[in-house]
Design an enzyme around this catalytic site. Structure first.
Site, PDB file in Angstrom:
ATOM      1  N   ASP A   1      11.927 -33.864 -15.823  1.00 53.71           N
ATOM      2  CA  ASP A   1      12.326 -33.242 -14.568  1.00 53.71           C
ATOM      3  C   ASP A   1      12.729 -34.364 -13.608  1.00 53.71           C
ATOM      4  O   ASP A   1      11.935 -35.262 -13.341  1.00 53.71           O
ATOM      5  CB  ASP A   1      11.132 -32.454 -14.016  1.00 53.71           C
ATOM      6  CG  ASP A   1      11.389 -31.819 -12.665  1.00 53.71           C
ATOM      7  OD1 ASP A   1      12.511 -31.944 -12.142  1.00 53.71           O
ATOM      8  OD2 ASP A   1      10.454 -31.200 -12.139  1.00 53.71           O
TER       9      ASP A   1
ATOM     10  N   ASP B   1       8.593 -20.884  -3.543  1.00 52.28           N
ATOM     11  CA  ASP B   1       7.369 -21.649  -3.321  1.00 52.28           C
ATOM     12  C   ASP B   1       6.330 -20.723  -2.708  1.00 52.28           C
ATOM     13  O   ASP B   1       6.651 -19.933  -1.801  1.00 52.28           O
ATOM     14  CB  ASP B   1       7.611 -22.818  -2.357  1.00 52.28           C
ATOM     15  CG  ASP B   1       8.331 -23.992  -3.011  1.00 52.28           C
ATOM     16  OD1 ASP B   1       8.473 -23.983  -4.257  1.00 52.28           O
ATOM     17  OD2 ASP B   1       8.733 -24.906  -2.283  1.00 52.28           O
TER      18      ASP B   1
ATOM     19  N   GLN C   1      -1.259 -30.343 -12.641  1.00 51.07           N
ATOM     20  CA  GLN C   1      -0.980 -28.940 -12.367  1.00 51.07           C
ATOM     21  C   GLN C   1      -0.998 -28.140 -13.662  1.00 51.07           C
ATOM     22  O   GLN C   1      -0.942 -28.688 -14.756  1.00 51.07           O
ATOM     23  CB  GLN C   1       0.363 -28.769 -11.663  1.00 51.07           C
ATOM     24  CG  GLN C   1       1.575 -29.207 -12.443  1.00 51.07           C
ATOM     25  CD  GLN C   1       2.863 -29.113 -11.619  1.00 51.07           C
ATOM     26  OE1 GLN C   1       2.862 -29.351 -10.417  1.00 51.07           O
ATOM     27  NE2 GLN C   1       3.960 -28.773 -12.268  1.00 51.07           N
TER      28      GLN C   1
ATOM     29  N   ARG D   1       3.814 -39.918 -10.171  1.00 48.88           N
ATOM     30  CA  ARG D   1       5.005 -39.953  -9.328  1.00 48.88           C
ATOM     31  C   ARG D   1       4.899 -41.191  -8.429  1.00 48.88           C
ATOM     32  O   ARG D   1       4.342 -41.148  -7.331  1.00 48.88           O
ATOM     33  CB  ARG D   1       5.146 -38.644  -8.538  1.00 48.88           C
ATOM     34  CG  ARG D   1       5.365 -37.459  -9.473  1.00 48.88           C
ATOM     35  CD  ARG D   1       5.641 -36.171  -8.755  1.00 48.88           C
ATOM     36  NE  ARG D   1       5.786 -35.061  -9.707  1.00 48.88           N
ATOM     37  CZ  ARG D   1       5.844 -33.784  -9.361  1.00 48.88           C
ATOM     38  NH1 ARG D   1       5.783 -33.443  -8.080  1.00 48.88           N
ATOM     39  NH2 ARG D   1       5.982 -32.843 -10.283  1.00 48.88           N
TER      40      ARG D   1
ATOM     41  N   SER E   1       5.095 -23.881  -7.083  1.00 49.70           N
ATOM     42  CA  SER E   1       6.551 -23.791  -7.097  1.00 49.70           C
ATOM     43  C   SER E   1       6.930 -23.099  -8.398  1.00 49.70           C
ATOM     44  O   SER E   1       6.433 -23.474  -9.466  1.00 49.70           O
ATOM     45  CB  SER E   1       7.178 -25.186  -7.027  1.00 49.70           C
ATOM     46  OG  SER E   1       8.582 -25.109  -7.073  1.00 49.70           O
TER      47      SER E   1
ATOM     48  N   GLU F   1       1.555 -25.992   0.230  1.00 50.44           N
ATOM     49  CA  GLU F   1       2.206 -25.419  -0.951  1.00 50.44           C
ATOM     50  C   GLU F   1       1.252 -25.483  -2.138  1.00 50.44           C
ATOM     51  O   GLU F   1       0.742 -26.537  -2.492  1.00 50.44           O
ATOM     52  CB  GLU F   1       3.481 -26.198  -1.276  1.00 50.44           C
ATOM     53  CG  GLU F   1       4.206 -25.675  -2.514  1.00 50.44           C
ATOM     54  CD  GLU F   1       5.341 -26.574  -2.975  1.00 50.44           C
ATOM     55  OE1 GLU F   1       5.494 -26.743  -4.202  1.00 50.44           O
ATOM     56  OE2 GLU F   1       6.051 -27.117  -2.101  1.00 50.44           O
TER      57      GLU F   1
END
Length: 336
Positions: A57, A237, A126, A111, A253, A250
Site C-alpha cells: 500500500d 472513515d 490493526q 511507518r 478506514s 479515527e
C-alpha cells in the site's frame, strides 16, 4: 512539547500490569464479535512483500517503506508492508473464499515517516479484513450497511468493557452519522479537513465520512488515498469524538475496492497509469480478482479508546522521542 497533548488532571485508571490485561480483554472480545458479524475467517499474512508485486500500500504516495535485501536471493529487495489492502484481495481468490465470506488478520507495519503524537506511532497494528461481494453490491447502501455492522461491534465492545471496568462509561451514540467529504466541506468551507472532522465528530459523537481521495469542489482533497485499492466514491472513515483528548479519533478506514473501471479512472487522475502493468493492478483490470469490501481497524487505537488512555504509547510498544517520554511521565502518562 508540540506533539504531546496532556489532559488536565489525567491519571490512568489501570497500572501497567492491569493495562495488559485490559488490552487482551478488548482485543479478544472485539475480534470475536467482528468475525461473527462480518463472517470472517482468521488467516496468516505477510510482514513484507517484494516491490515488483505491486502489493504494498503506497498510502498517500509519499511515505517511504522500510526496505531490506534478502541475502540468499542475491540481495533481492523486499519491503515491510504499509498495510495489507491489496494482498487481502489476492488471498481471497487464492484461498477460495465465496461471496459473503471474508478474512481478517493481524497486520503489523512500520511507518517510518509518521510523526509520533498522542494517537500516531511509527508502529502500526490493526485488524485488516476483506470480504467477497457481488458486483451489484458496489453501491453506497451496501457500504453504509457494512459500516453499521462494524459500528455495532464497536458499541457492543464499549458496553462489554463498561461492565468489566466500573470507571468506563459509554460514550458512543446509538447510531453513526453519515456524511460525504463534499457535504462536510460545504458545511465548514473555511476550515481545514481535520478541523471539519473535529467539529462534526464532537457534534455527532460518531461519524462516517465518505468519498475520500478525489478532489472536492474547492480543488482540494479531504485526505489522500492510494488510487488502486479503495473506490474513492465508495470508501469511508469511522471517526469518534474522544473527550479524554478533546479530539476526533479515527478508528477505522474501509471501503468497497476498485473494479476495472474505477481503477483505470483513478490511476489516470493520480497520474500513475504505469501501475496498471503491475501484477495486482493488471489482475483487477483483467477481471481476475473478486469484487471486495474491506478495511483496517486500529488495534491500539481501539484499546486506547476503550481503556480511556491519553496516549497510544500506553497500549503499544514503540520508539518515542526522549523529550516526549519524559514530559509524558511527568504528567502520569507511562509510555510502554
Amino acid at each position: 512539547m508540540e506533539n504531546l497533548k496532556i489532559p488536565k488532571n489525567y491519571e490512568s485508571a489501570l497500572d501497567l500490569h492491569d493495562t495488559q490485561v485490559g488490552i487482551k480483554t478488548v482485543k479478544d472480545f472485539f475480534q470475536g464479535m467482528l468475525s461473527t458479524r462480518l463472517n470472517l475467517q482468521r488467516v496468516t499474512a505477510p510482514l513484507f512483500v517484494t516491490p515488483e508485486s505491486g502489493l504494498n500500500d503506497n498510502l498517500n504516495g509519499v511515505e517511504r517503506p522500510v526496505a531490506f535485501d534478502i541475502l540468499n536471493e542475491n540481495q533481492r529487495p523486499a519491503e515491510v508492508v504499509h498495510s495489507l489492502a491489496k494482498w487481502k484481495r489476492f488471498a481471497l481468490k487464492k484461498y477460495g473464499f465465496n461471496v459473503g465470506e471474508g478474512l481478517y488478520t493481524d497486520m503489523n507495519a512500520i511507518r517510518r515517516d509518521e510523526v509520533p503524537d498522542n494517537i500516531h506511532s511509527i508502529f502500526v497494528d490493526q485488524w485488516d479484513w476483506e470480504k467477497v461481494i457481488r458486483k451489484e453490491d458496489r453501491n453506497m447502501d451496501f457500504l453504509k450497511a457494512t459500516v453499521r455492522d462494524v459500528y455495532k461491534v464497536l458499541r457492543k465492545t464499549e458496553k462489554f468493557m463498561s461492565i468489566q471496568y466500573d470507571y468506563i462509561e459509554e460514550l458512543l451514540p446509538d447510531d453513526i452519522f453519515f456524511i460525504t467529504t463534499q457535504e462536510l466541506e460545504d458545511m465548514f468551507p473555511d476550515n481545514t479537513p481535520k478541523e471539519r472532522e473535529y467539529y462534526i465528530a464532537k457534534a455527532k459523537g460518531a461519524v462516517c465520512i465518505m468519498q475520500i481521495g478525489d478532489e472536492l469542489a474547492s480543488g482540494d482533497k479531504h485526505d489522500g488515498r492510494a488510487p488502486d485499492y479503495d473506490d474513492w466514491q465508495l470508501n469511508a472513515d469511522i471517526i469518534v469524538y474522544y473527550p479524554i483528548l478533546d479530539i476526533a479519533l479515527e478508528l477505522s478506514s474501509m471501503g468497497i475496492r476498485v473494479d476495472e473501471e474505477s481503477l483505470k479512472t483513478q490511476l489516470e487522475k493520480a497520474g500513475c497509469t504505469e501501475r496498471a502493468q503491475l501484477p495486482f493492478q493488471k489482475a483487477i483490470l483483467d477481471k481476475e480478482l473478486p469484487y471486495t469490501i474491506g478495511g483496517g481497524i486500529g488495534q491500539s487505537r481501539i484499546c486506547m479508546f476503550f481503556l480511556r488512555k491519553a496516549h497510544i504509547g500506553e497500549v503499544q510498544c514503540s520508539i518515542w522521542p526522549e523529550e516526549m517520554v519524559a514530559e509524558a511521565s511527568k504528567n502520569g502518562i507511562n509510555l510502554l
